[in-house]
Design a protein around this motif. Structure first.
Motif, short mmCIF file in Angstrom:
data_model
loop_
_atom_site.label_atom_id
_atom_site.label_comp_id
_atom_site.label_asym_id
_atom_site.label_seq_id
_atom_site.Cartn_x
_atom_site.Cartn_y
_atom_site.Cartn_z
N GLU A 92 25.14 47.96 -17.65
CA GLU A 92 24.73 48.77 -16.49
C GLU A 92 25.02 50.25 -16.72
N GLU A 93 26.15 50.50 -17.35
CA GLU A 93 26.54 51.88 -17.66
C GLU A 93 25.50 52.54 -18.59
N ALA A 127 29.11 45.25 -17.25
CA ALA A 127 29.45 46.61 -16.83
C ALA A 127 28.98 47.63 -17.87
N HIS A 128 29.17 47.31 -19.14
CA HIS A 128 28.71 48.21 -20.22
C HIS A 128 27.19 48.38 -20.17
N LEU A 167 23.32 55.83 -17.66
CA LEU A 167 23.36 57.03 -18.50
C LEU A 167 22.00 57.31 -19.12
N VAL A 189 33.52 53.41 -19.69
CA VAL A 189 33.12 52.28 -18.85
C VAL A 189 34.35 51.76 -18.11
N GLN A 190 34.21 51.62 -16.83
CA GLN A 190 35.31 51.09 -16.03
C GLN A 190 35.43 49.59 -16.27
N SER A 191 36.59 49.09 -15.92
CA SER A 191 36.70 47.62 -15.96
C SER A 191 35.73 47.07 -14.92
N PRO A 192 35.33 45.82 -15.08
CA PRO A 192 34.25 45.30 -14.24
C PRO A 192 34.57 45.47 -12.76
N SER A 193 33.58 45.95 -12.06
CA SER A 193 33.78 46.14 -10.63
C SER A 193 33.74 44.81 -9.89
N ARG A 194 33.08 43.85 -10.49
CA ARG A 194 33.04 42.54 -9.85
C ARG A 194 34.35 41.81 -10.14
N MET A 232 33.10 59.50 -19.08
CA MET A 232 31.95 58.63 -19.30
C MET A 232 32.37 57.27 -19.83
#
Ligand SMILES: Nc1ncnc2c1ncn2[C@@H]1O[C@H](COP(=O)(O)OP(=O)(O)OP(=O)(O)O)[C@@H](O)[C@H]1O
Ligand SMILES: [Mg+2]
Lengths: 230, 289
Positions: free
Chosen positions: A29-30, A26-27, A34, B3-8, B1
């Motif tokens: 991809e973020e 996730a990081h 950005l 980072v969200q917790s994993p979407s998966r 901005m």
């Protein structure tokens, strides 16, 4: 259906490892999102703040490595667990490289500054779209254990290569006819190169996923209904 | 901005209905053991059934035992591992009410054929037990010779037999000066190697080992495993073990038993990296309910 280990602590260690990989993905991809936004908006401040996110990714890589090695040492995993852990160990090095390439893009954006001298068609976004999509889908394929999706990622690498190959012939005439765009064009080439390479790393991840899944699933097709025993 | 917790989600990752895009083709090429299809059998069971009274504990096992290789038999407690190996040298029938049906071939000859002498079978197919069991009243030396003597044999040169067998199990250097002492005075690891020497003195062709290391510490276990590597040059070995890592370390082939049936038999590296059967996978990864 439930495929949990009898040893709940072992199960929770594997879950923790999965969670950390998901978070790292996730990081990464973020960072890419950005980086490309900072490029599209020519936002130096966004590029700079994104560069700082890289340390979290590096930290996660170290954490995942250590966790995986501990599980290897203490649990002696086999079969699908072994394939999952060895895949994870390899996958994070590619993920980390993808993060680095995102940072490289941000650094080029910071060099470009706020100006946009070329008014002609910008070839970068279409490469970025495919490359980012590959990273996203490779991670999805890992999560779902989906070899079909992984194979589609592998196929798309050619597309990125072709776009990248056309980048130089596209930019060269502009540079020759207008020396003032040389600085910007070389940055664009560099960003294109980063995108091409991160697509390669996404391809690596997809190949690992195929290996991880194939070891198990090829052989299970047509046998017992999973989860019906035990 | 942030980072969200994993979407998966993690539940996705446990998805069992994995999507495999390719055809089923064997991916392993360069491995050290031959494929199971190319295995040369020293022994072979064909539709072997075993009973204790009315209870059927082996339900039709057909399994080749590779010549001069190590075959591990694994599976949950009570699945019939010990019964299986005891059928391989006709020890099973020694239990009152126990019987076997089907065929057990040793060099293509059925050891259950009425012409075949079970005592002769047990010489050719030796056995080592879980708990080291040297004869308590005998010296180390006499323990090595005990099997021969029980078979009514008096070797011309017993001392050379003793030395040869103790060397073969890598015990000679440790005991050569105390051969007259009681076998039971040795460490449990040494006792187990002594028992292996006693079995080997009968010059068997096949050696059955039923959890030979379960009473041993890790060092003693490592020495027995090292010994198994040595012995496999000359003998065909079948080892029953509850220790998955031990099977992975010593065996060329592994057979997984479950409730009296053979679920899967393959090269050990295949079994432990990508077993074909879900039940094997569940058992070796510790997912057995
Ligand atoms: N002497 C006996 N009389 C009756 N039933 C027996 C006897 N020995 C074993 N059994 C039964 O036969 C089945 C198979 O036993 P066996 O000893 O072969 O299992 P195993 O796989 O070796 O188990 P373990 O791992 O606990 O040694 C079990 O259900 C057991 O209860
Ligand atoms: Mg047993």
């Amino acid at each position: 259906m439930d495929r949990r280990h009898t040893d709940r602590e072992y199960e929770s260690e594997l879950e923790l490892l999965r969670d950390r990989v998901l978070l790292m993905g996730a990081h990464v991809e973020e960072v890419l999102v950005l980086a490309m936004r900072s490029y599209n908006e020519r936002s130096v401040s966004l590029a700079r703040s994104t560069i700082n996110m890289d340390s979290q990714i590096d930290q996660l890589e170290l954490e995942i490595d250590e966790l995986a090695i501990q599980i290897l040492a203490r649990r002696q995993p086999v079969a699908s667990d072994l394939r999952f852990i060895t895949t994870t160990l390899k996958l994070v090095t590619d993920l980390e490289r993808i993060g680095d390439l995102g940072v490289n893009i941000c650094e080029r954006v910071a060099e470009l500054g706020a100006d946009r001298s070329q008014s002609a068609h910008d070839p970068i976004p279409r490469i970025a779209d495919v490359a980012q999509g590959m990273v996203h889908d490779a991670l999805d394929a890992f999560v779902a254990g989906d070899a079909v999706k992984a194979n589609q990622v592998i196929d798309r690498d050619k597309e990125v290569d072709a776009y990248y190959a056309s980048l130089y012939p596209e930019l060269l005439p502009r540079m020759m006819s207008n020396p003032s765009v040389v600085f910007e064009s070389t940055r664009l080439l560099s960003i294109g190169k980063s995108l091409e390479r991160l697509a390669d790393h996404a391809t690596n991840i997809a190949e690992m996923v195929v290996f991880m899944v194939k070891g198990q699933d090829v052989r299970h097709s047509g046998t017992t209904n999973p989860g019906s025993h035990g | 901005m942030t980072v969200q917790s994993p979407s998966r989600t993690r539940s996705n990752m446990n998805n069992s209905s994995r999507n495999d895009g390719s055809s089923a083709e064997e991916t392993s090429k360069s491995r050290w053991d031959p494929p199971v299809s190319a295995l040369v059998p020293k022994m072979k069971t064909v539709d072997l059934h075993a009973y204790f009274g009315p209870a059927e504990v082996l339900k039709g096992i057909s399994l080749p035992i590779a010549d001069k290789q190590v075959t591990a038999v694994i599976g949950p407690s009570g699945c019939g591992k010990s019964t299986f190996v005891r059928c391989l040298n006709r020890m099973h029938e020694v239990v009152p009410g126990a019987r076997a049906a089907g065929r057990v071939l040793l060099d293509e000859q059925d050891i259950y054929h009425s012409d075949v002498d079970s005592v002769r079978v047990r010489r050719r197919v030796g056995m080592v037990f879980q708990k080291p069991n040297p004869f308590p009243t005998m010296s180390i030396r006499d323990n090595v010779l005990a099997g021969l003597r029980l078979n009514g044999e008096r070797p011309d040169d017993p001392d050379s037999v003793v030395e040869k067998m103790l060397r073969r199990v890598a015990l000679w250097d440790e005991v050569k000066d105390v051969l007259g002492r009681a076998g039971t005075g040795l460490s449990s690891g040494q006792q187990q190697r002594l028992c292996i020497a006693r079995s080997l003195a009968l010059e068997p062709e096949v050696l059955l080992m039923d959890e030979p290391c379960s009473a041993l510490d890790p060092i003693a276990t490592a020495r027995v495993e090292e010994l198994i590597h040595e012995l496999r040059r000359s003998y065909t070995i079948v080892i029953v073990t509850h220790n998955m890592q031990q099977a992975a370390r010593v065996a060329n082939f592994t057979a997984f038993f479950y409730l009296g049936t053979l679920i899967e038999h393959d090269r050990t590296d295949v079994i432990f990296t990508r077993p074909k059967e879900q039940r094997t996978e569940d058992y070796i990864t510790g997912r057995f309910g």
